[in-house]
Design an enzyme around this catalytic site. Sequence first.
Site, mmCIF file in Angstrom:
data_model
loop_
_atom_site.group_PDB
_atom_site.id
_atom_site.type_symbol
_atom_site.label_atom_id
_atom_site.label_comp_id
_atom_site.label_asym_id
_atom_site.label_seq_id
_atom_site.Cartn_x
_atom_site.Cartn_y
_atom_site.Cartn_z
ATOM 1 N N GLY D 153 -10.033 -1.786 2.754
ATOM 2 C CA GLY D 153 -8.922 -1.399 3.612
ATOM 3 C C GLY D 153 -8.586 0.063 3.416
ATOM 4 O O GLY D 153 -8.973 0.692 2.424
ATOM 5 N N CYS D 154 -7.856 0.610 4.375
ATOM 6 C CA CYS D 154 -7.552 2.037 4.333
ATOM 7 C C CYS D 154 -6.605 2.364 3.174
ATOM 8 O O CYS D 154 -6.896 3.244 2.356
ATOM 9 C CB CYS D 154 -6.958 2.489 5.655
ATOM 10 S SG CYS D 154 -5.617 1.458 6.283
ATOM 11 N N TYR D 155 -5.497 1.658 3.097
ATOM 12 C CA TYR D 155 -4.577 1.898 1.977
ATOM 13 C C TYR D 155 -5.274 1.660 0.631
ATOM 14 O O TYR D 155 -5.168 2.487 -0.279
ATOM 15 C CB TYR D 155 -3.349 1.003 2.075
ATOM 16 C CG TYR D 155 -2.329 1.379 3.127
ATOM 17 C CD1 TYR D 155 -1.678 2.608 3.083
ATOM 18 C CD2 TYR D 155 -1.977 0.488 4.134
ATOM 19 C CE1 TYR D 155 -0.709 2.937 4.035
ATOM 20 C CE2 TYR D 155 -1.007 0.809 5.081
ATOM 21 C CZ TYR D 155 -0.365 2.027 5.031
ATOM 22 O OH TYR D 155 0.591 2.341 5.954
ATOM 23 N N THR D 157 -8.311 1.959 -0.222
ATOM 24 C CA THR D 157 -9.212 3.066 -0.544
ATOM 25 C C THR D 157 -8.439 4.216 -1.181
ATOM 26 O O THR D 157 -8.832 4.763 -2.222
ATOM 27 C CB THR D 157 -9.923 3.552 0.735
ATOM 28 O OG1 THR D 157 -10.728 2.487 1.261
ATOM 29 C CG2 THR D 157 -10.810 4.765 0.456
ATOM 30 N N SER D 158 -7.321 4.581 -0.572
ATOM 31 C CA SER D 158 -6.571 5.727 -1.102
ATOM 32 C C SER D 158 -5.966 5.414 -2.471
ATOM 33 O O SER D 158 -5.942 6.270 -3.352
ATOM 34 C CB SER D 158 -5.475 6.157 -0.120
ATOM 35 O OG SER D 158 -4.357 5.301 -0.190
#
Lengths: 351, 351, 351, 351
Positions: D153-155, D157-158
């Site tokens: 997921g995007c979050y 990953t960060s």
Amino acid sequence: MKTFKAGLVGITGYAGMELARLLVSHPSMRLSMACSRAEAGKRLGEYYPFLEHMPGSDVVISVFDAEQAAKECDVVFLAVPAGTAMDMAAPLLKAGTKVVDLSADFRLRDPEIYTEWYRHEHTHKDILPRAVYGLPELYAAEVSRASLIANPGCYPTSVILGLYAAIKNGLVETDDIVVDAKSGATGAGRKAALGTLFCEVSDNFRAYGLPTHRHTPEIEQEVSLLAGHEVRLSFNTHILPLNRGILSTIYTKLKNPATTLDQVREAFMATWAHSPWIRVLPKGSLPETRYVRGSMFCDLGLVVDPRTGRLTILSAIDNLCRGASGQALANANLMCGLPVGTGLDMLAPLP
Amino acid sequence: MKTFKAGLVGITGYAGMELARLLVSHPSMRLSMACSRAEAGKRLGEYYPFLEHMPGSDVVISVFDAEQAAKECDVVFLAVPAGTAMDMAAPLLKAGTKVVDLSADFRLRDPEIYTEWYRHEHTHKDILPRAVYGLPELYAAEVSRASLIANPGCYPTSVILGLYAAIKNGLVETDDIVVDAKSGATGAGRKAALGTLFCEVSDNFRAYGLPTHRHTPEIEQEVSLLAGHEVRLSFNTHILPLNRGILSTIYTKLKNPATTLDQVREAFMATWAHSPWIRVLPKGSLPETRYVRGSMFCDLGLVVDPRTGRLTILSAIDNLCRGASGQALANANLMCGLPVGTGLDMLAPLP
Amino acid sequence: MKTFKAGLVGITGYAGMELARLLVSHPSMRLSMACSRAEAGKRLGEYYPFLEHMPGSDVVISVFDAEQAAKECDVVFLAVPAGTAMDMAAPLLKAGTKVVDLSADFRLRDPEIYTEWYRHEHTHKDILPRAVYGLPELYAAEVSRASLIANPGCYPTSVILGLYAAIKNGLVETDDIVVDAKSGATGAGRKAALGTLFCEVSDNFRAYGLPTHRHTPEIEQEVSLLAGHEVRLSFNTHILPLNRGILSTIYTKLKNPATTLDQVREAFMATWAHSPWIRVLPKGSLPETRYVRGSMFCDLGLVVDPRTGRLTILSAIDNLCRGASGQALANANLMCGLPVGTGLDMLAPLP
Amino acid sequence: MKTFKAGLVGITGYAGMELARLLVSHPSMRLSMACSRAEAGKRLGEYYPFLEHMPGSDVVISVFDAEQAAKECDVVFLAVPAGTAMDMAAPLLKAGTKVVDLSADFRLRDPEIYTEWYRHEHTHKDILPRAVYGLPELYAAEVSRASLIANPGCYPTSVILGLYAAIKNGLVETDDIVVDAKSGATGAGRKAALGTLFCEVSDNFRAYGLPTHRHTPEIEQEVSLLAGHEVRLSFNTHILPLNRGILSTIYTKLKNPATTLDQVREAFMATWAHSPWIRVLPKGSLPETRYVRGSMFCDLGLVVDPRTGRLTILSAIDNLCRGASGQALANANLMCGLPVGTGLDMLAPLP
């Protein structure tokens, strides 16, 4: 001072949202009815949290019922789609209730032109002649006596106010007018649609509706009235990545190419001397949408280009306030015998 | 494949920033020199963190020195203000270094017109005749043989590419053209200034520079060349609350009012059949600045309005890439004998 | 009703701009003096076109002169940088003029802490004890009797109002508070600077000032007062690509991890029952900066996470209105014996 | 070099749009199939005008058919909603086609946790163990051998990239982590919905999904793996008025409060020395979403606050490219035996 009871049909759109904001703050009107089929049953402050803790925020949203509305309201604002408004207006008028229609249903004098551009029959041609085109600067007296107001479109408001002094003073040719208009995204309405998603509008600029925007016949009708003969012009629309505001850049040819900017400015200032909402900007200044945001002002900038013999008129308004709900309220003020600007002294919250 | 050494003077502006991005990714050019008086001594990757971890990011920023530049570079890009560029170009040319000038210093054939619009003398009239106007679609052959490129302005790029097929095919009158152009805020440059602060530009729209934008004579010069006679047109500019993109809405009158949209489209498509960066959009589609963002594309939309006999041409480009740095690199490619599109195949990162 | 004469020093910044907007519309105050060294001599309406056609727009901007100001004004607002304000306040107070200082000069009780964080000496320690910290909900009585108001910072306003009920009701630990605050770009001021250009702020998000934002000691001073013991917290700031608004997300640990959201909400609602500008949102609702835009509201949202035993408090205000100029005016209202909300009933112009 | 045939299911969403952009430019992959039920029959370039004139723009959009897909593609990307992807993946895997699933269907090791957070049964528990969590910096070897990738997921990953070095080096406590994450609006998807209209998102900032965002268990699963014990953290999400970008501000407590910023930076730089996409910023620099826009970079900023003993980690990525489609392509590159960065060397088009 008497308090008037106001009803608002169609609260979920941006025009309805803006009218709700204006009505809950109005010193002589009380929001007594707010209608929406989809949101019926909710408190207004629940649906619109930004109105919470205001007097009108306790009104319970209801489904529109003409009979009830006529009983409860002195004036009803119709902020519903074209085609829907006329069927609501008819019974209200019959019951003696004043109506301000924000849709296009009563703007076009000729019902055949209405059908041509809006693609359905006009079902209430009988009351069409009673409608007054509600541009307060031009038609205040007629509005005061009216029971039905055809509230002008947002683009037409900016264009007609922009062209008025130029045409009335015979400064420009009327057969070669090009309007390049740009509007904020509220103009596209509040329906869930792919094309108006944040990620489709932000960081983008585009034209739309060329060459047949529905506001064309409305503008031509009113400009023809001003000119005293039929005017056909080129009207072109674009969508800006911002919420509120219209800037119309209006290209005209000077009848006399030797006309100076000073002469044009004098004519405009004389024409608008007694219209506090129309601000003819000083030489060298050009209107900006932010300066009129959330207000009733129409800022006009003037440019004369001796190289091409053109007068370019720039006209900026807030499409939601001056171009819809604020203007509707100004008309209602006049219909109720109130000063036109009652409850409408908002200034742009800059920046 | 041979690698060419490229120098970039003026890295702190937006055109310099864009060129830096393109050069560090270019397969056949190597950024060998980056100049800025204010930032000299810093590593490029230190000044521009978004370039960090790229090959060219270790170049140390230096103060421009013509002799040194001529030694170190095959081609030098001048991304400095008008008036400054010509004094840098002259010694470079003398030393045999190719120059792409992104300023206006070599765009106007007539140095008196230059002085009239840019308010200072042209100090290098001798090399002015050597400059080639770098619109690759129109002048690729001349560019290939040139040592000095006058890289076109952003607005002129959009307007000339927009009008080209209409004029070449004799479709429109040339004495009644109105251009309503809108540009992203990068067009205003990267100087600290009150008027371009975020809070002054965002949520706002306005015209500026009317009626005397400096790109007017450049557009008129090139359109006159296309037309074969002197053309005077009305050119008007607005600033959009977004970073990149120009949309020019170009209003023309059809020579023959009976011309159909299909006929216009056929002419445009034939004219641009071999120009992959020019996309003539399908019927009903209009260009959007986002579709060309960060790329070399120029998207053209066509509208015929039989009511008014007008052809409206919409032309969208990225003002920084196609309208400045990308075009500069395309010209440099041609000058170096590389395919025009080398290193320029970026697509708009949508949305 | 008596009309009070108000002076405004520092009209060119965003706080001055906002105060000008509020003062020209105030029913019981008249803008009688507007000061700016840079713009002296211009009419207010000339400098701020959005105020044109309003009563106060004819005031001529002047250079601040304490003696003159004391003569012409009942109350003077200082919207000037920290370090400058104290030297203006001193002579005004001596002459018996009420002062509302929007800078940080009188916010910190301890002049050594002031020097530590603001990097210069406090030159008026003698009048520091007379200053009242102007949060109307907490200190209305003191404000009413004061002659000098230290108008709270924007971030502190949002954080203190957010934490107040949690601390007063002993709901949370005070040694493990993390504030993640986000502000619109007006918070960065109106000086021409590269970092706040439109193209540097738009389409971007970043933190700044970590870990030493100057509002830290102000927040800690006031929260310590509430807690009755010294509180040290982690305060972190970010800049949003929008003009107005602060959202502070405040992470706390519940003293009793079994505390329910209902219990927290009851405590908050009881605490704020008589504060119409504080809106404790219904369960499931979270504050949005747009709902408080241009207004005095502080919207509070509450989240209990039983997984981690945390209470997260979300506090939204308009940084310019509630966080600066509107709050300054509320304080001035109280000092003049007017109802705190006079002239401050603006609603967010949505959207 | 061999060319691999890639299929893309779900082209209409933002992840699909981004993958289409990347695939048509990829030197070793060819977009051979593009699926969408709603848009089947159109040419890709017709649906996405910004891809017109590119090689892959002539692919005709089709309805997904597993058998056909297995025949036509070496690797298939599933950019479809959670719950839909697993039923598509199963037959493809069976037919020996490599699958990169951008949904959440194979990210959670424990199908019961999947059901708890995603509210439906996992229908393919049998293939769940074959899925590799596709964070290339952590699991490149496993990805290379995998046939099924659970694309992060995007979050997550960060956050995972942000925390990795701090946890691996034992710098911080794992029982008191608070993540305050902010995402651009593309994260909300491309469905027509009132809440993501331009006028509802622009000029606004708000939190959402508190305290139960679905990415919470994914982050906790992976962070627990790194820590070697179960970690529970507080994860909180906000929506930014911009298209692309995530900034996660991660608040941790230092195990040893005396740890200096230099020590932390050294640990981070050593950890990421061989990961060109991870940029540990110099002291005093903080990440900005614009610097990673449209790219694979993850920029990390570090702040040590000795006053509170905290290490704050700021992690910025592009949510669409690094946080979804670019990372999916990186995984596909590895699965195909290509260098991980093939076709992924885009730089942020600043500004």
